[in-house]
Write a protein that holds these residues in place. Sequence first.
Motif, PDB file in Angstrom:
ATOM      1  N   THR A  93      -3.020  40.020 -41.045  1.00 20.99           N
ATOM      2  CA  THR A  93      -3.780  40.002 -42.193  1.00 20.99           C
ATOM      3  C   THR A  93      -3.982  38.154 -42.742  1.00 20.99           C
ATOM      4  O   THR A  93      -2.023  38.608 -42.999  1.00 20.99           O
ATOM      5  CB  THR A  93      -4.102  40.699 -42.704  1.00 20.99           C
ATOM      6  OG1 THR A  93      -4.732  41.832 -41.915  1.00 20.99           O
ATOM      7  CG2 THR A  93      -4.686  40.557 -43.856  1.00 20.99           C
ATOM      8  N   ARG A 121      -7.548  38.543 -39.075  1.00 22.15           N
ATOM      9  CA  ARG A 121      -8.622  38.957 -40.298  1.00 22.15           C
ATOM     10  C   ARG A 121      -7.952  37.906 -41.814  1.00 22.15           C
ATOM     11  O   ARG A 121      -6.303  38.066 -42.212  1.00 22.15           O
ATOM     12  CB  ARG A 121      -8.438  40.246 -40.539  1.00 22.15           C
ATOM     13  CG  ARG A 121      -8.403  40.524 -41.850  1.00 22.15           C
ATOM     14  CD  ARG A 121      -8.677  41.902 -42.010  1.00 22.15           C
ATOM     15  NE  ARG A 121      -7.107  43.150 -42.449  1.00 22.15           N
ATOM     16  CZ  ARG A 121      -7.214  43.889 -43.036  1.00 22.15           C
ATOM     17  NH1 ARG A 121      -7.956  44.864 -42.653  1.00 22.15           N
ATOM     18  NH2 ARG A 121      -5.768  44.141 -43.571  1.00 22.15           N
ATOM     19  N   GLU A 141     -13.539  40.164 -46.699  1.00 23.51           N
ATOM     20  CA  GLU A 141     -12.986  39.126 -45.250  1.00 23.51           C
ATOM     21  C   GLU A 141     -14.047  38.396 -45.162  1.00 23.51           C
ATOM     22  O   GLU A 141     -15.041  37.772 -45.294  1.00 23.51           O
ATOM     23  CB  GLU A 141     -13.146  40.273 -44.317  1.00 23.51           C
ATOM     24  CG  GLU A 141     -12.565  39.806 -42.744  1.00 23.51           C
ATOM     25  CD  GLU A 141     -12.942  40.491 -41.763  1.00 23.51           C
ATOM     26  OE1 GLU A 141     -12.874  41.792 -41.771  1.00 23.51           O
ATOM     27  OE2 GLU A 141     -12.114  40.080 -40.592  1.00 23.51           O
TER      28      GLU A 141
END
Length: 328
Positions: free
Chosen positions: A83, A104, A306
Motif C-alpha cells: 500500500t 493499493r 483508494e
Amino acid sequence: MSVSELSAYDHAAAYDAVRHVIPEIEWAMYAEDIEAIQRLKREQDAVILAHNYMTPEVFHGVADIRGDSLALAREAQHVDAGTIVLAGVHFMAETAKLLNPAKRVLLPDLRSGCSLAESITPQDIAALRAQHPGAPVVTYVNTSATVKAASDICCTSGNAVQIIRSLGVDKVIMIPDQYLARNIAALTGVEVVTHPGACEVHERFTPLDIVQIREGHPGVTVLAHPECPPDVVAEADFAGSTADMQRYVETEHPVSVALITECSMSDNLAAQHPDLEFVRPCNLCPHMKRNTLGAIRTALETGGPEIDVDSAVAEPARHAIERMLAVR
Ligand code: 13P
Ligand code: SF4
C-alpha cells in the motif's frame, strides 16, 4: 523502503527532527496520531510518500519517502510495500497508481486537487494539436491521467528543460501552466505554445514581493519556483523545482534565504538547517494542506479513499510518464 525497515517508533526521540520548527508542547499533541500511523503502516504493509509541501509533523513525523513531484514518481517505481499512501494531491496519487497498477494507492482526502490539473481537458489538447500540427505535446505532471493519455510525454518542473531538449524540435505544445511554459521557453530557446492554466499558489507572487524582501533582508538569496510568473522569476537569484531549491540550500548554504513557493517548504528545510535564516513570504496550497495527520490515519484505518485509473486511459498515460522517466 520495505515494511520490515519500519522499526518501533519513539515519539520523544523523533522530536529531534522538528525541534526547530514545532514547539515541544505542540509535538506532544501529535503523539497519538503519529504513533497510530506508525503502527498502522507496519500492520498494513504501507509506506507514505510525501510531497515537500506537507506540514512538518507529516513530512518529518510520518513520511517514509519525501521529495518533489519527480522524485515521488521515480520512487513510486521502487516501493516494495503493498500500500502507498500519497500525502500530496490527486495527480500524484494517480501517477503512483499508474506506475504501480497492482498496489493499493490511498489519497487521504479526495478533494486534494490542483488548479493546474483542473484547467485543461483532452479536448483542449486536441484543439491545440489541430492548430499546431506536428508539434509534440509536453504535459506537466500536474494533470489528470486522462490529459496525460492525450499527450506525447510528461515533464515536471525538475526536468522540463531536459525533456524539451530531448525532443530535438523547434516548437512544442507545453501545457497547462502558461508561466512554466514561458519560463522554460526562455531557457531552451524553443518555441512554446501553451494554455492559460496557472498554479493558484505561485501566480499570487509579484516582483514587488521580492523587492520588499530584499529591502527588509539585505543579502538575502531569493529562490523561486518556475510556476511563478516570468517577471517574478526574473527578480529571483535562482529558479527551480522544490527539490532544486533544497539542493541549492544544501550546497550553497545561503545565510539568509527566501523561498518563493508554498509555505511548508521553508518549514521543512528550516527544520534541517537551523543555522540559516528563512524569510517566509509564503502562500498556502489548500489542496496540499488537506493531508492532515487525522486524514492520513483515517485513510490507513479505513483503506480509503483508494485511487484507481480508468483502464482505457491507463496505458497511454503510463506511456507518457515512463517516456519522461527514461530521459536522464
Ligand atoms: P515540484 O515538482 O517542484 O515539487 O512542484 C510540484 C507542485 O505542485 C508545485 O506547486
Ligand atoms: Fe497545484 Fe499549485 Fe497546489 Fe502545486 S501548489 S498542487 S501546482 S495548486
